[in-house]
Design a protein around this motif. Structure first.
Motif, PDB file in Angstrom:
ATOM      1  N   GLN A  17      -6.801   1.963  -4.213  1.00 36.51           N
ATOM      2  CA  GLN A  17      -6.284   0.654  -3.810  1.00 36.51           C
ATOM      3  C   GLN A  17      -5.579   0.712  -2.455  1.00 36.51           C
ATOM      4  OE1 GLN A  17      -3.807  -0.497  -7.109  1.00 36.51           O
ATOM      5  NE2 GLN A  17      -5.526  -1.209  -8.356  1.00 36.51           N
ATOM      6  N   CYS A  18      -5.061   1.874  -2.102  1.00 37.99           N
ATOM      7  CA  CYS A  18      -4.359   2.035  -0.823  1.00 37.99           C
ATOM      8  C   CYS A  18      -5.305   2.120   0.367  1.00 37.99           C
ATOM      9  CB  CYS A  18      -3.519   3.317  -0.840  1.00 37.99           C
ATOM     10  SG  CYS A  18      -2.212   3.370  -2.064  1.00 37.99           S
ATOM     11  N   ASN A  53      -1.729   8.348   6.759  1.00 38.14           N
ATOM     12  CA  ASN A  53      -1.720   7.962   5.353  1.00 38.14           C
ATOM     13  C   ASN A  53      -3.115   7.882   4.727  1.00 38.14           C
ATOM     14  OD1 ASN A  53       1.039   7.845   5.213  1.00 38.14           O
ATOM     15  ND2 ASN A  53       1.171   5.648   5.564  1.00 38.14           N
ATOM     16  N   TYR A  54      -4.088   7.381   5.472  1.00 36.52           N
ATOM     17  CA  TYR A  54      -5.452   7.278   4.936  1.00 36.52           C
ATOM     18  C   TYR A  54      -5.972   8.661   4.546  1.00 36.52           C
ATOM     19  CZ  TYR A  54     -10.434   6.176   4.630  1.00 36.52           C
ATOM     20  OH  TYR A  54     -11.734   6.036   4.198  1.00 36.52           O
ATOM     21  N   LYS A  77      -6.805   0.596   8.217  1.00 37.46           N
ATOM     22  CA  LYS A  77      -6.567  -0.253   9.391  1.00 37.46           C
ATOM     23  C   LYS A  77      -5.843   0.489  10.518  1.00 37.46           C
ATOM     24  CE  LYS A  77      -6.154  -4.460   6.555  1.00 37.46           C
ATOM     25  NZ  LYS A  77      -5.230  -5.553   6.137  1.00 37.46           N
ATOM     26  N   ASP A  78      -5.229   1.614  10.181  1.00 34.02           N
ATOM     27  CA  ASP A  78      -4.419   2.314  11.195  1.00 34.02           C
ATOM     28  C   ASP A  78      -4.635   3.822  11.092  1.00 34.02           C
ATOM     29  OD1 ASP A  78      -2.659   2.534  13.301  1.00 34.02           O
ATOM     30  OD2 ASP A  78      -0.884   2.566  12.041  1.00 34.02           O
ATOM     31  N   LYS A  79      -5.888   4.247  11.139  1.00 37.55           N
ATOM     32  CA  LYS A  79      -6.199   5.666  10.998  1.00 37.55           C
ATOM     33  C   LYS A  79      -5.719   6.496  12.181  1.00 37.55           C
ATOM     34  CE  LYS A  79     -10.463   5.131   8.284  1.00 37.55           C
ATOM     35  NZ  LYS A  79     -11.919   5.410   8.271  1.00 37.55           N
ATOM     36  N   ALA A  82       0.826  -1.205   0.000  1.00 38.83           N
ATOM     37  CA  ALA A  82       0.000   0.000   0.000  1.00 38.83           C
ATOM     38  C   ALA A  82       0.862   1.258   0.000  1.00 38.83           C
ATOM     39  CB  ALA A  82      -0.922  -0.007   1.216  1.00 38.83           C
ATOM     40  N   ILE A  83       1.933   1.247   0.788  1.00 35.97           N
ATOM     41  CA  ILE A  83       2.822   2.410   0.835  1.00 35.97           C
ATOM     42  C   ILE A  83       3.464   2.672  -0.524  1.00 35.97           C
ATOM     43  CG2 ILE A  83       4.995   3.275   1.809  1.00 35.97           C
ATOM     44  CD1 ILE A  83       4.172   1.882   4.440  1.00 35.97           C
TER      45      ILE A  83
END
Length: 219
Positions: A108-109, A122-123, A115-117, A83-84
């Motif tokens: 897609q990311c 990143n989200y 999962k880690d907001k 994802a990164i």
């Protein structure tokens, strides 16, 4: 771990702006990982090579190595690093104005980033960048929605600078669409945040909103 040392040295060179020396070290590490048939190491080095070429503005090489990195992360099913790397490639495509493909990669990311907001921005940064893509595509209503969601999320995790960025871009859309009530509300938000910034940051964020909005902020 010789390859690990080489990667660390490459990071030092990259941070110092000595990209050619970083690339030399990365290629040495790559040769070791290939000899050891270690796909995760290969994927990581390809990603680092992509970053160094990107900083040198060598976009073709940067994209090429990013694609190679993604292919290896897909093979080993490392969803987090995949994802990164997709996020980085999306940023490259956005810069190159390949906006539709950038949007596809950002999308897609999102499931992995979601999962880690709480611990990672990143989200919300992906949402912010998607807003930029839609703005460039003249789809301002879509851009506004992504900016709004990004701003709300970045505020919730106290990510001040990018929250201000998202709010400023949202304010620009409201100004252009003549939604004055919303513009005034957004202006007040970024006014409070800008008061906390040092002068270079203030000047930078002033480039993100309309001149009318800036005149209100500096009063």
């Amino acid at each position: 771990d010789v390859a690990g040392v080489l990667i660390n040295c490459a990071n030092v060179y990259k941070n110092a702006g000595k990209y050619d020396k970083a690339i030399v070290n990365l290629n040495k590490a790559l040769a070791i990982f290939k000899a050891e048939k270690y796909p995760r190491g290969i994927a990581i080095v390809y990603g680092d090579l992509s970053a160094n070429y990107y900083y040198q503005l060598k976009n073709a090489q940067a994209v090429n190595y990013a694609i190679k990195s993604i292919a290896y992360f897909e093979k080993i099913n490392d969803s987090k690093l995949l994802a990164i790397q997709r996020f980085r490639l999306a940023n490259m495509y956005a810069k190159l104005k390949n906006l539709q493909f950038a949007l596809k990669l950002y999308q897609q990311c999102l499931p992995e980033f979601a999962k880690d907001k709480i611990n990672s921005p990143n989200y919300y940064l992906a949402l912010l960048n998607m807003g930029d893509c839609y703005f460039e595509l003249k789809k301002h209503d879509m851009a506004a929605q992504y900016y709004q969601d990004a701003a709300a999320g970045l505020k919730s995790i106290n990510y001040t600078e990018f929250y201000t960025l998202a709010s400023g871009r949202l304010g620009k859309i409201y100004s252009e669409k003549k939604k004055y009530a919303k513009t005034s509300e957004t202006t007040e938000l970024i006014k409070q945040k800008m008061k906390q910034m040092v002068q270079p940051d203030f000047i930078y964020y002033c480039t993100l909103v309309s001149p009318k909005t800036i005149r209100k902020i500096v009063k």
